[in-house]
Design a protein around this motif. Structure first.
Motif: not given
Length: 245
Positions: A213-231
């Motif tokens: 989620i965070y790397f392959l699906k580029l979740g890091f581009l969604d900022g903190w929200h992306g990190y939260l979702i992946a976690k």
């Protein structure tokens, strides 16, 4: 005689929008309002003890009560109760936008396919999420019930079409979670429904879920929200493979 118009070709297919509910008083009004262009809006309620049913009836919606059968069977029951062949399945936390409404109405003038995938724009904690593998998040929601039905899965149900499918371009909005607490509560419930106890997967799969989620699906581009979702999804994966069915 050469100028006679075939009215059957011009007549738009009638549409039923079905929504399953349970204690949805805080979100159901906006869902129904977004659906009120349909020829029928049907609520299948599984025994709400709040004001869900009263709100729905006040908006002129047809309401039927059905004890909970699991997501797949409950939604299938709703489409069987609908008066029209063409169905749009809407969740109570989803909204049909004006652009999507116009696209649906245009399609129903002369449907080319038996079912249509609809893109979803998911909102997490107040923010639209365009990465994390969550957009466009296509799902079949508009279909002819003579050619489509839900799988009987208690969770993560899907529509199977015995025919052809196409895609619409305008997304519906999914107000997935407005707080971390609600996310944890819902995923805890879903992980119990879909429990597949496996200790090896419980150790390995949560790490893969986060990485995907965070790397392959580029979740890091969604900022903190992306990190939260992946976690949080990695935590859900751990619960799913830890719990007994």
């Amino acid at each position: 005689m050469n100028h006679i118009i075939n009215n059957n070709k011009l007549k738009k297919q009638s549409l039923s929008i079905v929504i399953i509910t349970f204690n949805s008083e805080n979100i159901i009004k906006e869902a129904i309002i977004s659906a009120n262009f349909a020829d029928e809006v049907l609520i299948l309620d599984s025994g709400s003890n709040d004001n869900t049913v009263e709100i729905a009836k006040s908006l002129g919606t047809r309401v039927v009560t059905q004890p909970w059968l699991g997501f797949g069977l409950q939604k299938q029951k709703a489409i069987e109760l609908a008066k029209n062949d063409w169905i749009f399945v809407l969740d109570s936390d989803e909204r049909i936008t004006e652009k999507l409404k116009n696209e649906i109405e245009e399609v129903l003038k002369s449907p080319e396919f038996d079912g249509y995938y609809i893109p979803r724009l998911n909102y997490f904690f107040g923010k639209p999420i365009y990465h994390c593998g969550l957009y466009p998040d296509y799902t079949i929601r508009l279909f002819n019930k003579k050619r489509g039905r839900f799988t009987p899965d208690p969770v993560h149900e899907k529509v199977i079409i015995n025919g052809t499918t196409g895609k619409l371009t305008n997304p519906m909005h999914h107000l997935a979670y407005d707080s971390i607490e609600k996310f944890i509560e819902k995923q805890n419930r879903y992980s119990s429904l879909g429990a597949k106890q496996n200790r090896l997967k419980a150790m390995i799969n949560p790490f893969w879920t986060f990485f995907r989620i965070y790397f392959l699906k580029l979740g890091f581009l969604d900022g903190w929200h992306g990190y939260l979702i992946a976690k949080l999804y990695s935590q859900y994966t751990f619960w799913k493979y830890t719990k007994e069915k």
